[in-house]
Motif scaffolding. Structure first.
Motif, PDB file in Angstrom:
ATOM      1  N   ALA A  20       0.843  -1.201   0.000  1.00 25.37           N
ATOM      2  CA  ALA A  20       0.000   0.000   0.000  1.00 25.37           C
ATOM      3  C   ALA A  20       0.878   1.251   0.000  1.00 25.37           C
ATOM      4  O   ALA A  20       0.603   2.214  -0.714  1.00 25.37           O
ATOM      5  CB  ALA A  20      -0.925   0.004   1.212  1.00 25.37           C
ATOM      6  N   CYS A  21       1.951   1.242   0.796  1.00 27.43           N
ATOM      7  CA  CYS A  21       2.860   2.400   0.825  1.00 27.43           C
ATOM      8  C   CYS A  21       3.544   2.584  -0.515  1.00 27.43           C
ATOM      9  O   CYS A  21       3.708   3.696  -0.989  1.00 27.43           O
ATOM     10  CB  CYS A  21       3.909   2.221   1.916  1.00 27.43           C
ATOM     11  N   THR A  22       3.965   1.484  -1.118  1.00 34.40           N
ATOM     12  CA  THR A  22       4.630   1.563  -2.410  1.00 34.40           C
ATOM     13  C   THR A  22       3.688   2.134  -3.459  1.00 34.40           C
ATOM     14  O   THR A  22       4.052   3.019  -4.214  1.00 34.40           O
ATOM     15  CB  THR A  22       5.136   0.171  -2.834  1.00 34.40           C
ATOM     16  N   LYS A  23       2.472   1.645  -3.500  1.00 28.22           N
ATOM     17  CA  LYS A  23       1.509   2.141  -4.473  1.00 28.22           C
ATOM     18  C   LYS A  23       1.227   3.614  -4.216  1.00 28.22           C
ATOM     19  O   LYS A  23       1.207   4.414  -5.136  1.00 28.22           O
ATOM     20  CB  LYS A  23       0.227   1.323  -4.426  1.00 28.22           C
ATOM     21  N   SER A  24       1.053   3.989  -2.966  1.00 27.48           N
ATOM     22  CA  SER A  24       0.798   5.379  -2.635  1.00 27.48           C
ATOM     23  C   SER A  24       1.985   6.255  -3.034  1.00 27.48           C
ATOM     24  O   SER A  24       1.803   7.343  -3.555  1.00 27.48           O
ATOM     25  CB  SER A  24       0.531   5.501  -1.140  1.00 27.48           C
ATOM     26  N   GLY A  25       3.209   5.751  -2.809  1.00 25.83           N
ATOM     27  CA  GLY A  25       4.401   6.484  -3.218  1.00 25.83           C
ATOM     28  C   GLY A  25       4.461   6.669  -4.713  1.00 25.83           C
ATOM     29  O   GLY A  25       4.789   7.745  -5.208  1.00 25.83           O
ATOM     30  N   GLU A  26       4.113   5.621  -5.443  1.00 21.04           N
ATOM     31  CA  GLU A  26       4.105   5.711  -6.912  1.00 21.04           C
ATOM     32  C   GLU A  26       3.058   6.709  -7.380  1.00 21.04           C
ATOM     33  O   GLU A  26       3.312   7.479  -8.312  1.00 21.04           O
ATOM     34  CB  GLU A  26       3.831   4.336  -7.518  1.00 21.04           C
ATOM     35  N   GLU A  27       1.899   6.695  -6.730  1.00 29.99           N
ATOM     36  CA  GLU A  27       0.840   7.637  -7.112  1.00 29.99           C
ATOM     37  C   GLU A  27       1.262   9.077  -6.803  1.00 29.99           C
ATOM     38  O   GLU A  27       0.992   9.985  -7.586  1.00 29.99           O
ATOM     39  CB  GLU A  27      -0.457   7.291  -6.389  1.00 29.99           C
ATOM     40  N   THR A  28       1.939   9.265  -5.678  1.00 30.05           N
ATOM     41  CA  THR A  28       2.411  10.595  -5.311  1.00 30.05           C
ATOM     42  C   THR A  28       3.444  11.100  -6.309  1.00 30.05           C
ATOM     43  O   THR A  28       3.402  12.262  -6.724  1.00 30.05           O
ATOM     44  CB  THR A  28       3.013  10.571  -3.885  1.00 30.05           C
ATOM     45  N   VAL A  29       4.345  10.227  -6.702  1.00 32.91           N
ATOM     46  CA  VAL A  29       5.360  10.594  -7.697  1.00 32.91           C
ATOM     47  C   VAL A  29       4.682  10.922  -9.024  1.00 32.91           C
ATOM     48  O   VAL A  29       5.019  11.917  -9.672  1.00 32.91           O
ATOM     49  CB  VAL A  29       6.410   9.463  -7.861  1.00 32.91           C
ATOM     50  N   LYS A  30       3.722  10.100  -9.411  1.00 31.55           N
ATOM     51  CA  LYS A  30       3.020  10.339 -10.684  1.00 31.55           C
ATOM     52  C   LYS A  30       2.288  11.682 -10.658  1.00 31.55           C
ATOM     53  O   LYS A  30       2.322  12.436 -11.632  1.00 31.55           O
ATOM     54  CB  LYS A  30       2.046   9.193 -10.983  1.00 31.55           C
ATOM     55  N   GLN A  31       1.654  11.991  -9.525  1.00 31.41           N
ATOM     56  CA  GLN A  31       0.953  13.272  -9.411  1.00 31.41           C
ATOM     57  C   GLN A  31       1.931  14.440  -9.469  1.00 31.41           C
ATOM     58  O   GLN A  31       1.675  15.442 -10.129  1.00 31.41           O
ATOM     59  CB  GLN A  31       0.135  13.337  -8.111  1.00 31.41           C
ATOM     60  N   ALA A  32       3.071  14.291  -8.796  1.00 32.85           N
ATOM     61  CA  ALA A  32       4.094  15.347  -8.832  1.00 32.85           C
ATOM     62  C   ALA A  32       4.608  15.542 -10.254  1.00 32.85           C
ATOM     63  O   ALA A  32       4.821  16.674 -10.703  1.00 32.85           O
ATOM     64  CB  ALA A  32       5.236  15.002  -7.879  1.00 32.85           C
ATOM     65  N   GLU A  33       4.806  14.432 -10.967  1.00 31.83           N
ATOM     66  CA  GLU A  33       5.260  14.525 -12.358  1.00 31.83           C
ATOM     67  C   GLU A  33       4.190  15.191 -13.220  1.00 31.83           C
ATOM     68  O   GLU A  33       4.503  16.026 -14.074  1.00 31.83           O
ATOM     69  CB  GLU A  33       5.606  13.138 -12.895  1.00 31.83           C
ATOM     70  N   ASN A  34       2.934  14.857 -12.981  1.00 34.90           N
ATOM     71  CA  ASN A  34       1.842  15.493 -13.726  1.00 34.90           C
ATOM     72  C   ASN A  34       1.809  16.996 -13.465  1.00 34.90           C
ATOM     73  O   ASN A  34       1.546  17.786 -14.380  1.00 34.90           O
ATOM     74  CB  ASN A  34       0.500  14.864 -13.358  1.00 34.90           C
ATOM     75  N   ASP A  35       2.098  17.401 -12.213  1.00 31.07           N
ATOM     76  CA  ASP A  35       2.130  18.825 -11.881  1.00 31.07           C
ATOM     77  C   ASP A  35       3.240  19.545 -12.653  1.00 31.07           C
ATOM     78  O   ASP A  35       3.037  20.649 -13.157  1.00 31.07           O
ATOM     79  CB  ASP A  35       2.340  19.020 -10.381  1.00 31.07           C
TER      80      ASP A  35
END
Length: 152
Positions: A20-35
């Motif tokens: 769950a932490c890994t997936k959340s980390g990946e989602e956070t990175v993806k959102q930051a990249e989208n920003d």
């Protein structure tokens, strides 16, 4: 039938938490990249305007140079000042364009996936600052060029 041990349940809970932490980390990175790329996508179309404005300001310099020979000494000073301003504007437009090209050349999208989430987020935070600076320089140089060209 044997009952599952407490160790087994603990293992399942910890494994689930890790994923769950890994997936959340990946989602956070993806959102930051989208920003970061949302800012990039705002700036990229403006580069055509940068090129057009640079061409128009350079054309104004040519006109100033040609009228300088036909005017009085007092007017020559004003024309020289306007020409210097135009040259600074051309340089600012060129610098803004170069900053964008440099940012795109140095952005490391392919290595982002290989970084741990914390490192990736730090990198993206730096990139967001850089592309925000590029956006500010592009916008200010365009605004300066438009104001210059609107003067009589």
């Amino acid at each position: 039938m044997r009952k599952p041990s407490l160790f087994f349940f603990s293992f399942l809970v910890l494994s689930g938490s890790f994923w769950a932490c890994t997936k959340s980390g990946e989602e956070t990175v993806k959102q930051a990249e989208n920003d970061v790329f949302a800012i990039h996508d705002d700036v990229m179309p403006l580069l055509d305007d940068v090129m057009k404005m640079r061409k128009l300001v350079k054309a104004r310099i040519v006109v100033l140079d040609s009228t300088k020979a036909a005017v009085s000494a007092a007017s020559t000073l004003r024309i020289d000042e306007e020409r210097d301003q135009a040259k600074r504007i051309v340089q600012n437009l060129t610098d803004a364009d170069s900053l964008m090209m440099s940012w795109m050349d140095h952005y490391k999208n392919d290595t982002l996936a290989k970084l741990p989430s914390d490192d990736a987020l730090r990198y993206l935070d730096q990139q967001k600052d850089l592309i925000t600076d590029v956006k500010a320089k592009v916008n200010s140089s365009l605004k300066e060029a438009v104001q210059f060209l609107q003067k009589p």
